[in-house]
Design a protein around this motif. Structure first.
Motif, short mmCIF file in Angstrom:
data_model
loop_
_atom_site.label_atom_id
_atom_site.label_comp_id
_atom_site.label_asym_id
_atom_site.label_seq_id
_atom_site.Cartn_x
_atom_site.Cartn_y
_atom_site.Cartn_z
N SER A 1 -12.39 -8.41 62.55
CA SER A 1 -12.22 -7.18 63.34
C SER A 1 -11.84 -6.00 62.46
O SER A 1 -11.92 -4.85 62.91
CB SER A 1 -11.18 -7.40 64.44
N GLY A 2 -11.43 -6.24 61.21
CA GLY A 2 -11.11 -5.14 60.30
C GLY A 2 -12.37 -4.48 59.78
O GLY A 2 -13.43 -5.12 59.71
N GLU B 1 -3.75 -3.70 70.29
CA GLU B 1 -2.56 -4.31 69.70
C GLU B 1 -3.01 -5.47 68.81
O GLU B 1 -3.68 -6.39 69.29
CB GLU B 1 -1.60 -4.81 70.78
N VAL B 2 -2.66 -5.40 67.54
CA VAL B 2 -3.14 -6.40 66.58
C VAL B 2 -2.02 -7.28 66.04
O VAL B 2 -2.27 -8.28 65.36
CB VAL B 2 -3.88 -5.72 65.41
N ARG C 1 -16.17 -8.69 55.76
CA ARG C 1 -16.84 -8.54 57.06
C ARG C 1 -16.52 -9.70 57.99
O ARG C 1 -16.31 -9.53 59.17
CB ARG C 1 -18.36 -8.47 56.88
N SER C 2 -16.47 -10.91 57.43
CA SER C 2 -16.27 -12.05 58.34
C SER C 2 -14.79 -12.38 58.56
O SER C 2 -14.47 -13.01 59.55
CB SER C 2 -17.02 -13.27 57.81
N LYS C 3 -13.90 -11.95 57.66
CA LYS C 3 -12.52 -12.45 57.78
C LYS C 3 -11.43 -11.41 57.93
O LYS C 3 -10.31 -11.76 58.33
CB LYS C 3 -12.19 -13.26 56.52
N LYS D 1 -4.93 -19.35 46.92
CA LYS D 1 -3.75 -18.47 46.84
C LYS D 1 -3.67 -17.55 48.07
O LYS D 1 -2.60 -17.28 48.59
CB LYS D 1 -3.84 -17.56 45.61
N GLU D 2 -4.84 -17.02 48.47
CA GLU D 2 -4.93 -16.04 49.56
C GLU D 2 -6.41 -15.84 49.83
O GLU D 2 -7.25 -16.14 48.97
CB GLU D 2 -4.32 -14.70 49.08
N ASP D 3 -6.74 -15.32 51.03
CA ASP D 3 -8.11 -14.86 51.26
C ASP D 3 -8.06 -13.65 52.18
O ASP D 3 -6.97 -13.17 52.50
CB ASP D 3 -9.01 -15.99 51.78
N PHE D 4 -9.21 -13.15 52.58
CA PHE D 4 -9.22 -11.96 53.44
C PHE D 4 -8.50 -12.22 54.75
O PHE D 4 -7.88 -11.31 55.31
CB PHE D 4 -10.66 -11.50 53.70
N ASP D 5 -8.57 -13.43 55.26
CA ASP D 5 -7.92 -13.77 56.52
C ASP D 5 -6.39 -13.73 56.38
O ASP D 5 -5.70 -12.95 57.02
CB ASP D 5 -8.43 -15.15 56.95
#
Ligand code: NCD
Ligand code: ZN
Length: 354
Positions: A347-348, A334-335, A66-68, A24-28
């Motif tokens: 990077s978050g 700039e992200v 941490r990773s995504k 459905k969704e992930d951290f990325d």
């Protein structure tokens, strides 16, 4: 083009579906959707699979973040029937405790008074309890919080009698705050058939036109606008057992900015509810050199296929909005720029990292 600079927006209610629901969704994808919507920080809900109720499950979500994660984030712990002490011991690692008093997506649900009281007693008073509590559950929870004089944040208020109850509690000086979603401000039950029977399922349900009006009439009682971004796939939404929930990260600012342009609220009203108050209520750290550039006059049409969210649909399909995010700068970098997410996964930052 007329560019306006807004502070980085903070969404205090997002479902990222990780662990356990990454189709459905992930951290990325969820944090990419956040940046595209002008949010530089999000607070993630614990009704994942497994739910975030102990150190092991919290660790899984923290590792995924941490990773995504591409924007900053913090996690809620979930209130289960047995974990009042364990959750309280982990409070320093979470932005708050989420309690589900009413039926919604996932198994996290507090039914009995004893476990409810145990959480209200054990959870540290300086950290918020955020609650899904509708109707009578809301009245009960306000009483329990008031008896201990502790802060309570009410999630996604949707009904006239609920917002009036919160007004009354605030007028008595109780430390109650609340949030309202864009979908409860811009959709009513009358829109359900056009959206479709499964797709329009959401908790709390889309309400009557009178309820929607009551939310607008009591804007001064609303502390935060929160998306309750709750992505499910179209296949799931169009099935015979549609799970409740709407994606919302990429349409919230456009909907609310269009309301600013129409004079329904001011830019200051919006910044207070999408930046200042979420930061204050959850005690979140400053994000230095962080801002959003909004093209104030850009008109655009919402299309599900253009979203960064993995779910790829929206209940606002086809809606014409004014105000588009041009660029997002997070901690000096700039992200996001002109439709493209530039931040790398990982990077978050976890805003509650010890
Ligand atoms: C949310 C979900 O799908 O996780 N669904 C919803 O309808 N809002 C759960 C919730 O916030 O109640
Ligand atoms: Zn939610």
């Amino acid at each position: 083009m007329s560019l306006l600079r807004l502070p980085g927006l903070i969404d205090p209610h997002v479902h990222l579906r990780e662990p356990g629901g990454t189709h459905k969704e992930d951290f990325d994808t969820g944090t990419a959707a956040a940046l595209a919507g002008g949010f530089t920080a999000i607070l993630a809900m614990p009704n994942t699979q497994p739910p975030l109720t102990d150190a092991a499950s919290l660790g899984l979500a923290k590792q995924a973040g941490r990773s995504k994660a591409r924007c900053d984030y913090a996690l809620f712990l979930g209130a289960g029937s047995e974990n009042a002490r364990a959750a309280a011991e982990l409070a320093g690692q979470a932005c708050g405790l989420k309690m589900y008093l009413d039926q919604t997506y996932g198994p996290l649900r507090l039914d009995d008074l004893a476990s409810l009281q145990a959480h209200v007693r054990h959870w540290p008073a300086h950290r918020p309890i955020a609650a899904h509590a509708e109707g009578r559950s809301l009245a009960a929870l306000i009483l329990l919080a008031a008896l201990r004089g502790r802060p309570l944040h009410v999630c996604h208020v949707s009904l006239r009698e609920e917002i009036l109850l919160i007004r009354a509690a605030k007028e008595r000086g109780m430390p109650v705050t609340c949030e309202v979603t864009p979908h409860h401000l811009f959709l009513s039950e009358r829109d359900a058939s056009a959206i479709g029977p499964g797709r329009s399922e959401v908790r709390p349900r889309l309400a009557t036109v009178e309820d929607v009006e009551a939310l607008w009439d009591n804007l001064d009682v609303i502390d935060c606008f929160a998306t309750d971004h709750a992505p499910h796939t179209l296949e799931e939404k169009d099935s015979t057992t549609p799970p409740p929930g709407f994606p919302g990260l990429e349409t919230a600012l456009g909907l609310l900015w269009t309301a600013v342009r129409r004079g329904r609220l001011t830019a200051d009203d919006l910044i207070l509810r999408m930046h200042t108050n979420p930061r204050r209520i959850y005690g979140l750290p400053e994000q230095p050199e962080t801002f959003v550039e909004l093209d104030d006059e850009a008109e655009w049409e919402v299309r599900g296929t253009e979203l960064h969210s993995r779910c790829g649909w929206t209940p606002f399909e086809g809606r014409r909005l004014s105000g588009r995010v041009r660029s997002v700068v997070l901690r000096g970098r700039e992200v996001f720029c002109d439709g493209r997410v530039l931040a790398e996964p990982g990077s978050g930052r976890d805003m509650m990292a010890s």
